[in-house]
Design an enzyme around this catalytic site. Structure first.
Site, PDB file in Angstrom:
ATOM      1  N   ARG A 217       0.819  -1.215   0.000  1.00 34.74           N
ATOM      2  CA  ARG A 217       0.000   0.000   0.000  1.00 34.74           C
ATOM      3  C   ARG A 217       0.855   1.269   0.000  1.00 34.74           C
ATOM      4  NH1 ARG A 217      -0.056   1.026   5.809  1.00 34.74           N
ATOM      5  NH2 ARG A 217       0.168  -0.993   6.837  1.00 34.74           N
ATOM      6  N   HIS A 276       4.027  -9.916   9.142  1.00 37.53           N
ATOM      7  CA  HIS A 276       2.567 -10.021   9.337  1.00 37.53           C
ATOM      8  C   HIS A 276       1.909 -10.714   8.139  1.00 37.53           C
ATOM      9  CE1 HIS A 276       3.154  -7.075  12.475  1.00 37.53           C
ATOM     10  NE2 HIS A 276       3.371  -6.098  11.646  1.00 37.53           N
ATOM     11  N   ASP A 327       8.050  -5.691  16.804  1.00 37.89           N
ATOM     12  CA  ASP A 327       7.286  -4.713  16.034  1.00 37.89           C
ATOM     13  C   ASP A 327       7.043  -3.394  16.779  1.00 37.89           C
ATOM     14  OD1 ASP A 327       5.820  -3.591  14.013  1.00 37.89           O
ATOM     15  OD2 ASP A 327       4.104  -4.910  14.180  1.00 37.89           O
TER      16      ASP A 327
HETATM   17 ZN    ZN Z   1       5.917  -3.337  11.513  1.00 34.89          ZN
END
Ligand code: ZN
Length: 462
Positions: A217, A276, A327
């Site tokens: 994106r 992810h 993260d």
């Molecule tokens: Zn990340």
């Protein structure tokens, strides 16, 4: 620092996990950050550093260190929809105030906490490049250099991953707000990577540079192809399918789901790490496993942000490689990261002992799987204790009350399900003995600096 170039360090361990299992009375010799000899059934010699139980230390393959400073600040429900996207809005507000000094101090704390938790190295997915509002620093690599400084102080093994972040969303939406600090065009990005590589000369010799096109994106297919071709040596990290909305948006734009599109359009191989890979069909899951890439899983953050569980059983059955990352750094705990991954699977599937192929110890499968995948993703010759590998090592105290009474074979399960990180006594990052007696050797300095940073930051954002 306990090691100098050219000197030999020896660690004596009552037991150690080697390539062929647990061995007793083990001595590991380390020179210039690498393991040069392993002896078993030996007696301790004068000058040996003595530990109880020695294991390969994991790589933390995905971190945005600055987000650590927001931990605990976004756990309330705002009016209207409460979601990943409102969390991201708060993160952008926070970004308005971060200075280079703040970024360095926060990163040092994060790296220290990782080492105290038993990680030897980190993949820093670094995407804050500019000043608030989007202006360039005099040195475009200013913030990259701050990450290097933090890594040098903490002694952690760094794989630095400068991020290409071109767009505010799919279909080349313009950057806006907090995103203005992330943006680079291709020329600027390639200069940043080159500058990062030139910093290697003044860094620890196990420092690595990769690239991180942020996501489908935030990049475009033609740019992605260009940067991948320019830096084909890797590692190449990308956020791929964290949120259902992201999957829908990419599908509407590119005509395929993110993992599906990437595998069809890029030469995805062992150099890639897909962060992810949460939302995958069974076909995507099997195809990703077959590619040889690493699935970068961040179970605590994925739980915190409400992302969803990974498709673990199908991926493991297809032989897929995985590693762990912290993260957002909402909480840095290796043991909790391991168990959150397994528990996410148990809660979904209503059964126990999911993340292991066939029969065997779940803790061992998780720990050793993450050790191997993490090392691959960060381009570190590590993940197991072997001659010629980097000395990325963690020592634990098997007599800790959370582990007491367990056999050697049960220690991985004890760590994964019963312990916190306080059984960690020592950590070496490429032979740098940074955690001793359970504490980082620069702990007080790093915490003092972090606290003064937070005093400043909380005044600015209130
Ligand atoms: Zn990340």
């Amino acid at each position: 620092m306990s090691i100098h170039k050219g000197s030999i360090m020896r660690i004596f361990s009552a037991q150690a996990w080697l390539e062929d299992g647990w061995k007793n009375n083990v001595t590991i010799s380390i020179e210039n950050g690498e393991i040069t000899a392993i002896e078993t059934q030996v007696v301790k010699k004068p000058g040996d550093i003595t530990v109880d139980t020695l294991m390969p230390a994991l790589a933390n393959l995905h971190s945005h260190s600055f987000q650590r400073a927001m931990a605990g600040m976004t756990e309330y429900r705002a009016a209207g929809q409460d979601s990943f996207w409102t969390w991201r809005t708060l993160m952008y507000q926070f970004l308005e105030h971060l200075t280079p000094e703040h970024i360095e101090a926060i990163a040092a704390l994060v790296f220290m906490e990782m080492q105290e938790a038993g990680y030897a190295s980190v993949g820093e997915f670094h995407y804050v490049h500019r000043q608030a509002g989007g202006g360039s620093y005099d040195d475009p690599a200013e913030l990259t250099n701050r990450v290097f400084c933090a890594a040098n102080l903490s002694g952690i093994g760094l794989t630095h991953l400068p991020v290409l972040y071109s767009y505010g969303g799919v279909e080349k939406a313009a950057l806006n707000g907090g995103q203005l600090r992330f943006g680079n065009n291709l020329e600027e990005f390639e200069a940043l990577v080159r500058s990062s590589k030139s910093s290697l000369a003044s860094s620890n010799n196990d420092t690595r540079i990769g690239i991180a096109p942020h996501s489908l994106r935030a990049t475009a297919p033609d740019e992605l192809a260009t940067v991948v071709a320019s830096f084909r040596d890797g590692p190449i990290h990308i956020h791929i399918a964290e949120q259902p909305k992201e999957v829908q948006d990419v599908q509407a734009w590119l005509g395929a789901r993110p993992v599906e599109w990437l595998l069809e359009n890029m030469d995805v191989d062992q150099k890639w790490c897909l962060i992810h890979a949460t939302h995958m069909t069974d076909k995507e899951t099997v195809d990703l496993a077959a590619s040889g890439a690493v699935a970068g899983l961040c179970p605590i953050t994925e739980a915190n942000l409400g992302d969803g569980p990974f498709n673990g059983p199908a991926y493991l059955n297809a032989g897929g490689g995985f590693g762990l990352g912290s993260d957002s750094n909402i909480r840095i705990s290796l043991t909790e990261e391991l168990r959150t991954l397994e528990y996410s699977q148990r809660l979904r599937d209503l059964r126990r002992n999911v993340m292991v192929q066939g029969e065997g110890s779940v803790g061992k499968a998780l720990y050793l799987g993450a050790a191997q995948g993490g090392a691959q993703a960060l381009n570190r010759k590590a993940g197991k204790i072997a001659v010629g590998n980097l000395a990325d090592l963690v020592a634990i105290n098997s007599g800790h009350q959370s582990l007491f009474g367990l056999s050697s074979d049960q220690l991985f399960d004890g760590l994964c399900f019963a312990a916190d990180d306080s059984s960690v006594t020592d950590v070496w990052s490429a032979g740098r003995h940074m955690v001793q007696g359970g504490e980082h050797i620069h702990r007080s300095q790093i915490i003092r600096h972090y606290k003064s940073t937070m005093v400043e930051l909380t005044k600015l954002i209130s």
